[in-house]
Design an enzyme around this catalytic site. Structure first.
Site, PDB file in Angstrom:
ATOM      1  N   VAL B   8      22.833  41.588 -12.867  1.00  0.00           N
ATOM      2  CA  VAL B   8      21.656  41.968 -13.673  1.00  0.00           C
ATOM      3  C   VAL B   8      20.828  40.763 -14.064  1.00  0.00           C
ATOM      4  O   VAL B   8      19.788  40.887 -14.687  1.00  0.00           O
ATOM      5  CB  VAL B   8      22.060  42.733 -14.955  1.00  0.00           C
ATOM      6  CG1 VAL B   8      22.614  44.108 -14.612  1.00  0.00           C
ATOM      7  CG2 VAL B   8      23.066  41.926 -15.759  1.00  0.00           C
ATOM      8  N   GLY B   9      21.317  39.565 -13.703  1.00  0.00           N
ATOM      9  CA  GLY B   9      20.474  38.414 -14.075  1.00  0.00           C
ATOM     10  C   GLY B   9      21.051  37.132 -13.530  1.00  0.00           C
ATOM     11  O   GLY B   9      22.241  37.061 -13.215  1.00  0.00           O
ATOM     12  N   TYR B  13      22.487  28.231 -15.132  1.00  0.00           N
ATOM     13  CA  TYR B  13      23.908  27.865 -15.045  1.00  0.00           C
ATOM     14  C   TYR B  13      24.823  29.071 -14.955  1.00  0.00           C
ATOM     15  O   TYR B  13      26.026  28.947 -14.956  1.00  0.00           O
ATOM     16  CB  TYR B  13      24.289  26.969 -16.231  1.00  0.00           C
ATOM     17  CG  TYR B  13      24.505  27.678 -17.535  1.00  0.00           C
ATOM     18  CD1 TYR B  13      23.443  28.032 -18.344  1.00  0.00           C
ATOM     19  CD2 TYR B  13      25.788  28.013 -17.953  1.00  0.00           C
ATOM     20  CE1 TYR B  13      23.654  28.690 -19.541  1.00  0.00           C
ATOM     21  CE2 TYR B  13      26.012  28.661 -19.145  1.00  0.00           C
ATOM     22  CZ  TYR B  13      24.926  29.006 -19.932  1.00  0.00           C
ATOM     23  OH  TYR B  13      25.138  29.659 -21.118  1.00  0.00           O
ATOM     24  N   ALA B  14      24.224  30.296 -14.855  1.00  0.00           N
ATOM     25  CA  ALA B  14      25.141  31.442 -14.818  1.00  0.00           C
ATOM     26  C   ALA B  14      24.508  32.623 -14.103  1.00  0.00           C
ATOM     27  O   ALA B  14      23.280  32.737 -14.028  1.00  0.00           O
ATOM     28  CB  ALA B  14      25.500  31.858 -16.242  1.00  0.00           C
ATOM     29  N   LYS B  31      29.406  36.965 -17.686  1.00  0.00           N
ATOM     30  CA  LYS B  31      28.563  35.797 -17.396  1.00  0.00           C
ATOM     31  C   LYS B  31      29.422  34.842 -16.549  1.00  0.00           C
ATOM     32  O   LYS B  31      30.374  34.259 -17.041  1.00  0.00           O
ATOM     33  CB  LYS B  31      28.155  35.142 -18.715  1.00  0.00           C
ATOM     34  CG  LYS B  31      26.817  34.446 -18.711  1.00  0.00           C
ATOM     35  CD  LYS B  31      26.421  34.030 -20.150  1.00  0.00           C
ATOM     36  CE  LYS B  31      24.977  33.631 -20.258  1.00  0.00           C
ATOM     37  NZ  LYS B  31      24.578  33.283 -21.637  1.00  0.00           N
ATOM     38  N   ASP B 124      17.872  28.321 -30.538  1.00  0.00           N
ATOM     39  CA  ASP B 124      17.023  28.950 -29.518  1.00  0.00           C
ATOM     40  C   ASP B 124      16.731  30.405 -29.872  1.00  0.00           C
ATOM     41  O   ASP B 124      16.814  31.303 -29.034  1.00  0.00           O
ATOM     42  CB  ASP B 124      17.659  28.874 -28.125  1.00  0.00           C
ATOM     43  CG  ASP B 124      16.615  29.134 -27.027  1.00  0.00           C
ATOM     44  OD1 ASP B 124      17.004  29.413 -25.877  1.00  0.00           O
ATOM     45  OD2 ASP B 124      15.401  29.088 -27.346  1.00  0.00           O
TER      46      ASP B 124
END
Lengths: 47, 298, 306
Positions: B8-9, B13-14, B31, B124
């Site tokens: 899904v994404g 880095y993952a 992840k 963030d």
């Protein structure tokens, strides 16, 4: 936090190290707060 | 233990998959941390996610269910959260009320309060890092930039927080900042929820300073002692702070308490900026309308 | 603290800890014996003398020998971090990672020397003191490959828990609170000296099993008790109302809360004394002893070299 086992004294502590940092311009401008440091150290002591 | 059903994404880095935890049939997000190609070994973002999520257990912080190695990859098993606040804000077909906004802000502040009382900075916060669970609960996610509040003399990098949500002290290159940077981000998110458009969309880091001060006024040594010691301070344009009426015009649907809360979070001087406790105990959360119960949120 | 991974996954009773080390050693010893058996079967030509030598030298290390070797390297990692001018907390985390690694693995699986730089490098990353692997390899005269080789193994052995609460921050906290509770009764300059002496005691304490039996603040109070018994006892008495019917600091004398505090105070003082006893034990190991243990590991891993 039900009973924090300490009360941050607003009269300030004898802590030359923190006092020195707190007086530095770049620390003041950055938003550095001695009470946040004290709160952290006291929390670590009474956790 | 787990299946990986659909990708899904993918980030730097993952790679993120949706899967299922067989033993409980619970939907999860997995992840998978890329490990090849990082010359310094395990990526700092992965280390931070693991380090800080392991220590927190709160309804408004994403749950790290499990961590495991497979085929020499590090896998973080997180709770599955299908939506985020950015989707909601952008989707004009979704109508939401002041009560909805109040509910999302309350959950965000509770999540931030939990991080800060564990002396963890998120660094963030932005709408697409505020994920929404099927039961309506909002949860802070993506702790790849998080860090603990550090030792007093420690130097922290100012190159954190996605630009539009970056606090003024960071824009000036501060190295000894506090959790106040997270509070600024929440303030900008609150404004964005009310306007349904980005509030301070700078084109680049220099423009971000200009956009911020044009909207909220340029701070001076009077209201922010020592700000003039920042090297970049002398190059900026001076703008007067907006009047209260101007703010009322901008945020027509906001009550006085809502404006007070937003201005508290968007206070220029980080010393005076409202902290999570002050926000959570503000009048805004006890005046009508009551925050929508999470299950009834859009 | 009870929510922390340090409490949930890395605190034990002495019995649990001892059993854990016994189990780890037994599993590794079994593998070592198995390897040796296979080696002998594969080398029928071995003479009696060689077989005797194998029986003598290529044998598994004991639990005590493991403990001594691990603690030696933990001490080394702290002093090496000092030489690299790394912050105290980074050094403490590296020692904590190394010692925890050997609560999951045996030195017969991976010798401490092999995981040493990986642990220090990873502690830097975990404590936001990032040093690129190239420059780290240069500083430590090792290679990026050898540093990164076991990084995953280390993270997995740590059960993916990286947050460390070390007693140093608690020391700073008690340094502040003692000023409040003993207001006017303590010389602040002297307190500064106590503070510095306790930091050293805490660093030594990180090499003992106290870190698994007690909370960081308890270790701090034990260090303070050791440094200045009178000052610390006075502080604890007033803070936790250990002596009978002492008016507590905020003046009210609610019997319920008071008795609760007194109970905690007495129990706490007993815990701290226990802890002080453990952190005061000396556990240095002679160099030749360490060399002998290292040789044993070498021979048991490489019987042909015997």
């Amino acid at each position: 936090d039900i009973h924090k086992r300490y009360t941050l004294t607003d009269s300030g502590y004898f802590d030359p190290f923190i006092k020195e940092l707190e007086a530095k311009k770049e620390y003041i401008a950055s938003g550095f707060r001695a009470d946040y440091v004290y709160d952290r150290m006291l929390t670590e002591a009474f956790m | 233990e787990y299946s990986k059903e659909k990708k899904v994404g993918e980030g730097t880095y993952a790679v993120v998959y949706v899967g299922t935890k067989y033993s409980t049939n619970r939907k999860v997000a997995i992840k998978e941390i890329k490990t090849s190609g990082f010359k310094d070994g395990l990526d700092m973002s992965a280390i931070r996610e693991v380090k800080y999520l392991q220590e927190m257990n709160h309804v408004n912080v994403i749950e790290l269910i499990d961590v495991f190695m497979a085929q020499n990859n590090l896998n973080l098993v997180l709770e599955f959260l299908p939506a985020d606040l950015e989707m909601i804000i952008k989707d004009s077909s979704i109508l939401f009320t002041n009560a909805d906004i109040k509910s999302w802000l309350l959950m965000t502040l509770r999540g931030v309060h939990h991080c800060h009382r564990n002396f963890i900075l998120h660094r963030d916060l932005k709408p697409n890092n505020l994920l929404l669970a099927p039961d309506g609960q909002l949860k802070l996610a993506d702790f790849g930039l998080a860090r603990n509040m550090g030792s007093p003399q420690e130097i922290l990098t100012s190159n954190v927080v996605t630009r539009w949500y970056r606090a003024p002290e960071l824009l000036f290159g501060a190295k000894h900042y506090t959790g106040a940077i997270d509070m600024w981000s929440v303030g900008v998110i609150f404004a964005e929820l009310m306007l349904r458009i980005p509030y301070l969309p700078g084109k680049d880091d220099i423009d971000q300073i200009d956009v911020t001060f044009r909207a909220l006024g340029t701070p001076t040594d009077r209201d922010w002692p020592e700000i003039s010691t920042f090297s970049t301070y002398n190059k900026i344009q001076f703008y007067p702070p907006p009047s209260r009426d101007e703010l009322r015009r901008r945020f027509a649907a906001a009550t006085e308490n809502a404006l007070d809360l937003m201005c508290g979070m968007l206070t220029m001087n980080p010393h005076k900026r409202w902290d999570p406790t002050k926000c959570l105990t503000s009048e805004f959360f006890v005046e009508l309308p009551e925050p929508t119960v999470p299950e009834e949120l859009p | 603290y009870r929510h922390s991974s340090q409490y949930r996954l890395w605190s034990f009773t002495p019995e649990q800890l001892n059993q854990r080390r016994i189990d780890i050693n037994a599993r590794a010893a079994l593998r070592t014996d198995q390897n040796l058996k296979e080696f002998k079967e594969a080398h029928k030509e071995l003479t009696d003398e060689e077989l005797t030598a194998l029986e003598l030298k290529a044998v598994p290390v004991t639990v005590e020998e493991e403990y001594m070797l691990v603690n030696y390297y933990a001490k080394m990692i702290i002093s090496f971090a000092g030489k690299m001018n790394l912050p105290t907390e980074v050094a403490a985390t590296a020692a904590s990672f190394l010692r925890r690694f050997y609560l999951v693995n045996s030195v017969m699986d991976i010798v401490p020397k092999e995981i040493f730089y990986t642990t220090l490098f990873f502690a830097c990353k975990s404590e936001n003191y990032f040093i690129g692997v190239e420059s780290f390899a240069k500083k430590t005269k090792s290679t990026p490959e050898s540093i990164l080789k076991h990084e995953f193994k280390l993270l997995e052995s740590l059960q993916f828990t990286l947050m460390n609460h070390h007693p140093y921050k608690a020391l700073h906290g008690f340094f502040l609170d003692i000023q409040t509770v003993l207001q006017g009764k303590v010389d602040l300059k002297y307190m500064g000296q106590v503070y510095n002496n306790c930091k050293k005691t805490i660093t030594d304490a990180l090499l003992t099993d106290a870190v698994y039996f007690f909370t960081p603040p308890q270790i701090t109070l034990a260090a303070l008790l050791r440094e200045d018994e009178a000052l610390t006892s006075k502080y604890l008495e007033l803070k936790f109302n250990i002596i009978k019917d002492a008016p507590n600091e905020d003046g009210n004398s609610d019997p319920i809360i008071d008795s609760q505090k007194r109970l905690n105070g007495r129990k706490l003082l007993e815990i701290i004394r226990n802890c002080k006893e453990i952190i005061s034990r000396k556990n240095s190991t002679k160099q030749e002893e360490l060399s002998r243990i290292a040789a044993k590991i070498h021979f048991s891993q490489n019987p042909q070299s015997v």
